[in-house]
Every structure is written in C-alpha cells, then in structure tokens.
Scaffold this motif. Structure first.
Motif, PDB file in Angstrom:
ATOM      1  N   THR A 153       0.792  -1.232   0.000  1.00  0.00           N
ATOM      2  CA  THR A 153       0.000   0.000   0.000  1.00  0.00           C
ATOM      3  C   THR A 153       0.827   1.287   0.000  1.00  0.00           C
ATOM      4  O   THR A 153       0.335   2.335  -0.418  1.00  0.00           O
ATOM      5  N   ALA A 154       2.055   1.220   0.473  1.00  0.00           N
ATOM      6  CA  ALA A 154       2.887   2.435   0.529  1.00  0.00           C
ATOM      7  C   ALA A 154       4.299   2.072   0.076  1.00  0.00           C
ATOM      8  O   ALA A 154       5.227   1.997   0.878  1.00  0.00           O
ATOM      9  N   PRO A 155       4.467   1.866  -1.225  1.00  0.00           N
ATOM     10  CA  PRO A 155       5.737   1.312  -1.719  1.00  0.00           C
ATOM     11  C   PRO A 155       6.940   2.235  -1.576  1.00  0.00           C
ATOM     12  O   PRO A 155       8.072   1.777  -1.697  1.00  0.00           O
ATOM     13  N   ASP A 156       6.729   3.519  -1.317  1.00  0.00           N
ATOM     14  CA  ASP A 156       7.897   4.414  -1.210  1.00  0.00           C
ATOM     15  C   ASP A 156       8.511   4.404   0.189  1.00  0.00           C
ATOM     16  O   ASP A 156       9.537   5.043   0.408  1.00  0.00           O
ATOM     17  N   ILE A 157       7.914   3.693   1.118  1.00  0.00           N
ATOM     18  CA  ILE A 157       8.429   3.742   2.495  1.00  0.00           C
ATOM     19  C   ILE A 157       9.497   2.673   2.701  1.00  0.00           C
ATOM     20  O   ILE A 157       9.304   1.505   2.362  1.00  0.00           O
ATOM     21  N   LYS A 158      10.639   3.106   3.240  1.00  0.00           N
ATOM     22  CA  LYS A 158      11.735   2.168   3.496  1.00  0.00           C
ATOM     23  C   LYS A 158      11.391   1.298   4.700  1.00  0.00           C
ATOM     24  O   LYS A 158      10.820   1.777   5.681  1.00  0.00           O
ATOM     25  N   LEU A 159      11.790   0.035   4.625  1.00  0.00           N
ATOM     26  CA  LEU A 159      11.501  -0.891   5.719  1.00  0.00           C
ATOM     27  C   LEU A 159      12.760  -1.103   6.554  1.00  0.00           C
ATOM     28  O   LEU A 159      13.858  -1.258   6.019  1.00  0.00           O
ATOM     29  N   CYS A 160      12.570  -1.142   7.855  1.00  0.00           N
ATOM     30  CA  CYS A 160      13.693  -1.178   8.779  1.00  0.00           C
ATOM     31  C   CYS A 160      13.359  -2.124   9.927  1.00  0.00           C
ATOM     32  O   CYS A 160      12.229  -2.142  10.423  1.00  0.00           O
ATOM     33  N   LEU A 161      14.330  -2.892  10.343  1.00  0.00           N
ATOM     34  CA  LEU A 161      14.078  -3.919  11.361  1.00  0.00           C
ATOM     35  C   LEU A 161      15.182  -3.828  12.410  1.00  0.00           C
ATOM     36  O   LEU A 161      16.346  -3.652  12.069  1.00  0.00           O
ATOM     37  N   SER A 162      14.791  -3.972  13.666  1.00  0.00           N
ATOM     38  CA  SER A 162      15.789  -3.941  14.732  1.00  0.00           C
ATOM     39  C   SER A 162      15.632  -5.197  15.576  1.00  0.00           C
ATOM     40  O   SER A 162      14.537  -5.491  16.048  1.00  0.00           O
ATOM     41  N   THR A 163      16.724  -5.941  15.766  1.00  0.00           N
ATOM     42  CA  THR A 163      16.605  -7.242  16.424  1.00  0.00           C
ATOM     43  C   THR A 163      17.772  -7.503  17.372  1.00  0.00           C
ATOM     44  O   THR A 163      18.852  -6.920  17.211  1.00  0.00           O
ATOM     45  N   GLN A 176      15.663 -10.402   2.910  1.00  0.00           N
ATOM     46  CA  GLN A 176      16.102  -9.985   1.576  1.00  0.00           C
ATOM     47  C   GLN A 176      14.929 -10.001   0.582  1.00  0.00           C
ATOM     48  O   GLN A 176      14.751  -9.069  -0.194  1.00  0.00           O
ATOM     49  N   ALA A 177      14.123 -11.055   0.661  1.00  0.00           N
ATOM     50  CA  ALA A 177      13.005 -11.177  -0.289  1.00  0.00           C
ATOM     51  C   ALA A 177      12.011 -10.027  -0.125  1.00  0.00           C
ATOM     52  O   ALA A 177      11.374  -9.596  -1.086  1.00  0.00           O
ATOM     53  N   LEU A 178      11.884  -9.506   1.074  1.00  0.00           N
ATOM     54  CA  LEU A 178      10.935  -8.418   1.318  1.00  0.00           C
ATOM     55  C   LEU A 178      11.549  -7.030   1.091  1.00  0.00           C
ATOM     56  O   LEU A 178      10.925  -6.012   1.384  1.00  0.00           O
ATOM     57  N   ASN A 179      12.784  -7.005   0.605  1.00  0.00           N
ATOM     58  CA  ASN A 179      13.486  -5.729   0.389  1.00  0.00           C
ATOM     59  C   ASN A 179      13.629  -4.902   1.660  1.00  0.00           C
ATOM     60  O   ASN A 179      13.490  -3.677   1.626  1.00  0.00           O
ATOM     61  N   ILE A 180      13.854  -5.581   2.761  1.00  0.00           N
ATOM     62  CA  ILE A 180      14.138  -4.836   3.998  1.00  0.00           C
ATOM     63  C   ILE A 180      15.626  -4.505   3.935  1.00  0.00           C
ATOM     64  O   ILE A 180      16.475  -5.379   4.083  1.00  0.00           O
ATOM     65  N   ASP A 181      15.904  -3.227   3.684  1.00  0.00           N
ATOM     66  CA  ASP A 181      17.267  -2.829   3.348  1.00  0.00           C
ATOM     67  C   ASP A 181      18.091  -2.356   4.528  1.00  0.00           C
ATOM     68  O   ASP A 181      19.271  -2.072   4.395  1.00  0.00           O
ATOM     69  N   HIS A 182      17.424  -2.229   5.682  1.00  0.00           N
ATOM     70  CA  HIS A 182      18.113  -1.697   6.851  1.00  0.00           C
ATOM     71  C   HIS A 182      17.809  -2.604   8.041  1.00  0.00           C
ATOM     72  O   HIS A 182      16.648  -2.743   8.426  1.00  0.00           O
ATOM     73  N   VAL A 183      18.869  -3.172   8.602  1.00  0.00           N
ATOM     74  CA  VAL A 183      18.683  -4.040   9.773  1.00  0.00           C
ATOM     75  C   VAL A 183      19.635  -3.593  10.872  1.00  0.00           C
ATOM     76  O   VAL A 183      20.825  -3.377  10.627  1.00  0.00           O
ATOM     77  N   THR A 184      19.075  -3.442  12.056  1.00  0.00           N
ATOM     78  CA  THR A 184      19.900  -3.112  13.221  1.00  0.00           C
ATOM     79  C   THR A 184      19.995  -4.343  14.121  1.00  0.00           C
ATOM     80  O   THR A 184      18.982  -4.996  14.394  1.00  0.00           O
ATOM     81  N   ILE A 185      21.217  -4.650  14.552  1.00  0.00           N
ATOM     82  CA  ILE A 185      21.404  -5.739  15.518  1.00  0.00           C
ATOM     83  C   ILE A 185      21.995  -5.118  16.787  1.00  0.00           C
ATOM     84  O   ILE A 185      22.967  -4.356  16.707  1.00  0.00           O
ATOM     85  N   THR A 186      21.412  -5.434  17.922  1.00  0.00           N
ATOM     86  CA  THR A 186      21.978  -4.938  19.171  1.00  0.00           C
ATOM     87  C   THR A 186      23.043  -5.926  19.636  1.00  0.00           C
ATOM     88  O   THR A 186      22.739  -7.075  19.963  1.00  0.00           O
ATOM     89  N   ILE A 187      24.281  -5.488  19.599  1.00  0.00           N
ATOM     90  CA  ILE A 187      25.413  -6.347  20.001  1.00  0.00           C
ATOM     91  C   ILE A 187      26.159  -5.630  21.131  1.00  0.00           C
ATOM     92  O   ILE A 187      26.810  -4.608  20.908  1.00  0.00           O
ATOM     93  N   ASN A 188      26.044  -6.159  22.315  1.00  0.00           N
ATOM     94  CA  ASN A 188      26.652  -5.512  23.486  1.00  0.00           C
ATOM     95  C   ASN A 188      27.963  -6.155  23.896  1.00  0.00           C
ATOM     96  O   ASN A 188      28.646  -5.652  24.785  1.00  0.00           O
ATOM     97  N   MET A 189      28.269  -7.299  23.286  1.00  0.00           N
ATOM     98  CA  MET A 189      29.513  -8.001  23.667  1.00  0.00           C
ATOM     99  C   MET A 189      29.856  -9.029  22.600  1.00  0.00           C
ATOM    100  O   MET A 189      28.989  -9.492  21.855  1.00  0.00           O
ATOM    101  N   ILE A 190      31.159  -9.381  22.569  1.00  0.00           N
ATOM    102  CA  ILE A 190      31.557 -10.568  21.797  1.00  0.00           C
ATOM    103  C   ILE A 190      32.221 -11.566  22.746  1.00  0.00           C
ATOM    104  O   ILE A 190      32.577 -12.665  22.339  1.00  0.00           O
ATOM    105  N   ASP A 191      32.418 -11.174  24.001  1.00  0.00           N
ATOM    106  CA  ASP A 191      33.008 -12.055  25.014  1.00  0.00           C
ATOM    107  C   ASP A 191      31.858 -12.582  25.900  1.00  0.00           C
ATOM    108  O   ASP A 191      31.193 -11.795  26.577  1.00  0.00           O
ATOM    109  N   PRO A 192      31.622 -13.894  25.898  1.00  0.00           N
ATOM    110  CA  PRO A 192      30.476 -14.417  26.660  1.00  0.00           C
ATOM    111  C   PRO A 192      30.575 -14.186  28.171  1.00  0.00           C
ATOM    112  O   PRO A 192      29.550 -14.150  28.849  1.00  0.00           O
TER     113      PRO A 192
END
Ligand code: CLF
Ligand code: SF4
Length: 515
Positions: A153-163, A176-192
C-alpha cells in the motif's frame, strides 16, 4: 504537476516548517566495507550511488537526514526470546521514552492502516521500523505480515528492522526477499563472560540457556546474522548499550568485530537505568555513562568506523522526527476515525522541496567554513542548540525538551549528541529547578543557541558560564556555529574572554514527552 497537488504541498510546507535544510555532515560508511566520509556538499561523500539512495532520507542511517525526515515504529512484536538486564517491557508511561515501552500493541492490519495515516499526514516520514516492544524476529509472522501489507500500500516507504539477532540467521532470506534494506542488531559483547553479566537467559531451539553458554550462543548467532546480511548487501547498523563497569572497556573490541564483518554504522548508546524502571540494572543502582564518558568512547571508535551519535533511544511506537514524539496523534482510535488519503505524488513533491532546502543549507555551511580557512588553533567548543528540526535555530529556550550539541573547531562543525531536559517553562512560568537541570545537561557547552530567551534564564546561564545566544534566531545551525566560533577565537585572541576547559555533563534519561 496538477494545481491541486501544488496547493497541497504549499499547505504542507506551511504546516510543517521543520522541512528546512541543514548542513550537517552525514554519517555512515560504505555498505559492507567500513568507514567512509559523507562530508560532501550534499552529504553523499564517497558513498556509492546505490548506498546513498538507501541512506539519504533515512533519519537513523544519515545524521544529516535526521533533521528533515521522520520515522515511525509500529508495535506489532510483543514477545522476546532473551532477557536483557536493562529491559522491562511491563512499564509504560506517556512521559517515558526508551526502547521496549509502548502504549498500544497492534495487529499487522492495524499497523498497516496506521502507516498510511502517518504517511498521509507527515510527508517526510520515510521509514517504517519494527523494533518491538519485544524482538521482531521472536514474532516473525506478525513482523513480516506487517511489512508485506505496507509494501503493497505504501511502496515508497523504506523498511527497517531492529533485532537482538538470536533468530537472525533463520530469517535473512526472508528479509532480503521483502526488500528490507536496513537491519539493526543490538550487540553488546563478543566475550560471553561479559555477556553473562548482561543476559541472564536466552530461549533458543525450545530450550532455555543461562549464563556464559547463553551469551556464547547469542554472540555466535548475532555475528553470523551480521555476516549473512552484509554478504547480501543489506545495510546493517549495530547498536551497543554502554554499561559502565560491564562492557564500557569491551565495546572497542565489539566495534572492531562488527566493522570487520561489514557493519555500516555503530551506534553506542548510554545505558538507561533508574530504579523506577524495574530493570535488574536499575534496581541494582547501575548508572549510565556521563556525557564525556560516552563521547570519549565514541571518539575512540570513530577511527575504526563511523559512529551514530544522534540516536534518541526511541519507544517501540515512536512517530515523527527523531527528538519529537507524535505517537499520541496516531492512537488506534484516532487512526480508525481519520480520513486517510495516501498520495505518492504529494509525498514525492514534498520531499523534493526538502532536498532543495537541504542542499541550500549545506552550501551555506561550506561557504562559512571558508572563512576559517588558514586559521590555526587547537581550540574546540561545544554548543547546545534548541531546534525543532530543519537544521535551524528555531526554538524558545523555555520550550526545549532537548538540546542538540555540536562541536566546532577550525576543521568544521559536527553533531556530537543531544541532551534531554525538562521544559524550563511550565505553565508559562520558568522554574528555578528546571534551569538547574538544563545547566547540568549542557554544562560542557560554551554557548546555547536559542530563538528567544527570558531575562531570568539568561542571567542564570551567564552565571553558570554558558553564553545564551539568540542573535542567530531562525538561522541555520551549522553556519551560525561557525560564525560564532570564528568570533569566539577572535575574542580569545584579543583577551576579551578566556577559553576554559568545561566540566562534564549529565545525560538525562527518559524525559521525552509525547506531544
Ligand atoms: Fe527505527 Fe531503529 Fe530503524 Fe531507526 S530507530 S528501527 S534504525 S527506524 Fe534510530 Fe530510534 Fe536510535 Fe533506533 S533513533 S532507537 S537507531
Ligand atoms: Fe528487551 Fe529487546 Fe532485550 Fe528483548 S532484546 S529483553 S525486548 S531489550
């Protein structure tokens, strides 16, 4: 263009004075390849045309764009599959702004209607984000259904996801199939070992994991998901919460790890922590970083990749420019009664006008910058600005709910953050206590730019060593900051003023009020 359309744009521009230009350097880097400079005239820098197209009107991925373009979130994802010690989704208050907080949860159909309603009323709303109140990928059907409906219904709106990234590898193809071009990942550490202090448990593959084992699984999945996305050319932003005493010294390592996996932008945000939020960290008295602690960490990582510094740690149902919240205008009840008229032509025409004004502001900044050419000084100053958007100094001191902070030096002017405050004017009267909180929030600034200010706060600010400046009312922020700075250097040189190192400031949490 039809006459009716022209009239509508003219009307919108009158209603929405925030659509005026700005000259701030954009943020971001080349998709998948780390740091780059977006400091060219129109903010594009050395981004590829394809990447520029993705970020130019995304208010989070481009600092420059955030003065002009709005985002909205729809709260369709209530469940979460991990527990963070800084999160409590039970708490809701209309005076509260932080991730995980919402007033209403929506079905995908309600959400899609709300998007159309907002798009019709706020033509500079260019991005739909799903960011909670839980984790979007712990609610995949609701999340993807919403995106599908909006695409139709609103094809000009960019899709964004935060996970949080736990389920990301499973859904990369669908994203990718849904053309979600912006993804945010919350990463607070790489050391468990660090992760175990942040995450008490995760729920994965129908099993609950705890401690170091949980943090290891989460970290592996986050980094794998990041790699899979960037391989597909999807722009990834990494959010990290800076938790003093837990991961503050570790985040430089996180920065290197995400850069090497192609992250586009790193957003290091301050911990929001207060006992009344009912979070584990809040109840244990964990403090957030000070303004200088946050800036020092961000500055130290900036050599590695570009940093986002304009994040407002939005609610999961936020609507409007970053720094404003218009969600109260678009409750489900109001949206259902609204006469929704989504007109792509009007939206595009409006945004073309925004771009024209944006370019004019950049040109003004660059012109002003030339006046500093050849000036040799290692002085830099912070300046606080009251603005309702558009890159202009257009807000009364007493009406400001936040001040935008810029650092100015002979090399230019850059946005370094924002400081939330209580309104100084409550019911038309200035509050003594309110002024103290403002001073604490901007005490590291040499001046505050406002469109107007009363005598009482003016005197109070001067007493605190902060110069109130209203002579640039309605002018462009960056151009004015450079003018002020040039004159500041002249005053220092002539002995009229002494340049002093200023103290550290408070980061005020959770005071953004819906309008
Ligand atoms: Fe929303 Fe996030 Fe998309 Fe932006 S927010 S899903 S990337 S559209 Fe932006 Fe808000 Fe900060 Fe998020 S200011 S909390 S970074
Ligand atoms: Fe809260 Fe998000 Fe953490 Fe889930 S991932 S516990 S919603 S902050």
């Amino acid at each position: 263009m039809e006459l009716g359309t022209r009239k509508a744009i003219a009307q919108l521009l009158v209603m929405q004075p925030a659509c005026e230009g700005s000259g701030q350097k954009g943020c971001g880097s080349k998709g998948g390849k780390g740091k780059s400079n977006c400091g060219s005239a129109a903010g594009q820098g050395d981004l590829s045309p394809e990447t520029w197209e993705k970020v130019k009107n995304h208010p989070c991925y481009s600092e420059e764009a955030h003065h002009h373009y709005a985002r909205m979130h729809v709260a369709v994802a209530p469940a979460c599959n991990i527990q963070c010690n800084y999160c409590n989704r039970k708490y809701d208050c209309s005076n509260e702004s932080r991730p995980g907080v919402v007033s209403e949860r929506l079905t995908p159909e309600q959400a899609a209607r709300k998007v159309l309603a907002v798009a019709s009323n706020i033509p500079q709303m260019t991005v739909l984000g799903i960011a909670g109140p839980g984790d979007p990928l712990a609610n995949p059907e609701k999340t993807f259904k919403t995106f599908e409906l909006v695409t139709q219904t609103a094809p000009d709106i960019k899709l964004c996801l935060s996970t949080n990234g736990l389920m990301l590898p499973e859904y990369v193809d669908r994203i990718q199939a849904l053309n979600i071009d912006h993804v945010t990942i919350t990463i607070n550490m790489i050391d468990p070992e660090v992760g175990a202090k942040i995450y008490p448990w995760i729920y994965f593959n129908k099993r609950r994991y705890e401690g170091v084992e949980a943090a290891q699984i989460l970290s592996d999945r986050q980094l794998l998901g990041l790699e899979m996305l960037t391989e597909r050319g999807i722009l990834c932003k990494v959010n990290s919460v800076m938790i003093p005493g837990v991961n503050d010294h570790h985040l430089a390592e996180v920065n290197k790890a995400v850069k090497s996996r192609g992250a586009f932008l790193h957003n290091i945000m301050p911990l929001i922590s207060a006992p009344e939020h009912g979070t584990v960290f809040g109840l244990n008295g964990m403090r957030g970083p000070t303004a200088q602690e946050l800036k020092t960490l961000q500055d130290s990582c900036e050599g590695e990749m570009n940093m986002m510094r304009h994040c407002r740690q939005c609610r999961a149902d936020a609507v409007g420019l970053l720094g404003e919240d218009r969600s109260n205008e678009f409750t489900t009840e109001k949206v259902m009664e609204m006469d929704v008229h989504y007109d792509l032509q009007i939206r595009q025409a409006y945004q073309e006008e925004v771009e024209r004004q944006r370019a004019a502001v950049v040109a003004a900044r660059n012109e002003e910058l030339k006046t500093l050419a050849g000036t040799d000084s290692n002085i830099s100053v912070l300046i606080a600005v009251a603005s309702t958007g558009g890159g202009r100094i257009n807000q009364h001191f007493g009406h400001a709910k936040e001040f935008q902070v810029y650092e100015v030096s002979t090399t230019g002017v850059k946005f370094v953050g924002h400081r939330r405050v209580d309104h100084y004017c409550q019911g038309g009267f200035g509050e003594e206590e309110g002024l103290e909180t403002v001073v604490r929030a901007i005490t590291d600034c040499a001046a505050v730019f406002i469109s107007r200010i009363g005598n009482c706060p003016r005197e109070g600010l001067l007493k605190a060593g902060i110069e109130p400046v209203d002579r640039f009312a309605l002018e462009y922020i960056e151009q004015s900051a450079l003018t002020f700075f040039r004159e500041y250097l002249e005053r220092v040189q002539s002995g009229e003023i002494e340049h002093k190192r200023r103290g550290d400031a408070d980061i005020r949490q959770g005071a953004l009020i819906s309008t």
